[in-house]
Design a protein around this motif. Structure first.
Motif, PDB file in Angstrom:
ATOM      1  N   GLU A  62      45.195  38.546  37.426  1.00 27.55           N
ATOM      2  CA  GLU A  62      45.330  38.800  38.802  1.00 27.55           C
ATOM      3  C   GLU A  62      46.142  37.698  39.676  1.00 27.55           C
ATOM      4  N   LYS A  63      45.673  36.524  39.305  1.00 28.56           N
ATOM      5  CA  LYS A  63      46.516  35.525  40.022  1.00 28.56           C
ATOM      6  C   LYS A  63      47.818  35.409  39.775  1.00 28.56           C
ATOM      7  N   PHE A  65      49.704  38.184  38.569  1.00 26.74           N
ATOM      8  CA  PHE A  65      50.325  39.349  39.018  1.00 26.74           C
ATOM      9  C   PHE A  65      50.779  38.995  40.704  1.00 26.74           C
ATOM     10  N   GLU A  66      49.955  38.407  41.400  1.00 27.78           N
ATOM     11  CA  GLU A  66      49.962  38.129  42.838  1.00 27.78           C
ATOM     12  C   GLU A  66      50.911  37.179  43.136  1.00 27.78           C
ATOM     13  N   SER A  67      50.745  36.068  42.389  1.00 28.73           N
ATOM     14  CA  SER A  67      51.618  34.902  42.839  1.00 28.73           C
ATOM     15  C   SER A  67      53.318  35.171  42.560  1.00 28.73           C
ATOM     16  N   ASN A  69      54.503  38.276  42.012  1.00 29.91           N
ATOM     17  CA  ASN A  69      54.871  39.462  42.639  1.00 29.91           C
ATOM     18  C   ASN A  69      55.487  40.450  41.284  1.00 29.91           C
ATOM     19  N   LYS A  72      52.479  45.449  37.190  1.00 32.21           N
ATOM     20  CA  LYS A  72      51.534  45.422  36.054  1.00 32.21           C
ATOM     21  C   LYS A  72      51.920  46.458  35.084  1.00 32.21           C
TER      22      LYS A  72
END
Length: 83
Positions: A62-63, A65-67, A69, A72
């Motif tokens: 999750e980290k 994917f978020e950091s 952009n 998924k």
């Protein structure tokens, strides 16, 4: 032909930090942790008492994917490594 590549790496550590000095106090089996630290370079370990390896992997993903952009749905596979 497609080529597989590693584009991003992410990690999550356990919430509890244990130093070599902590280990000396906990376990007095005579193992020379100073020599170990000098030879291998490990000074600290991080353990988790709340989370499983799978939980940590999930949070790392999750980290990642978020950091970065990342969508998924466009990922072919993830590599999971634990040590």
């Amino acid at each position: 032909m497609s080529v597989a590549s590693i584009k991003f790496i992410e990690y999550v550590l356990g919430e509890k930090k244990i130093t070599n000095n902590d280990l000396k106090t906990i376990n007095s089996n005579g193992y020379d942790l100073d020599k170990f630290e000098k030879k291998v370079g490990i000074k600290n370990r991080f353990i988790s008492e709340k989370f499983t390896t799978l939980d940590l992997a999930y949070h790392a993903a999750e980290k990642l994917f978020e950091s970065n952009n990342i969508d998924k749905n466009k990922i072919d596979f993830l590599i999971f490594c634990t040590q």
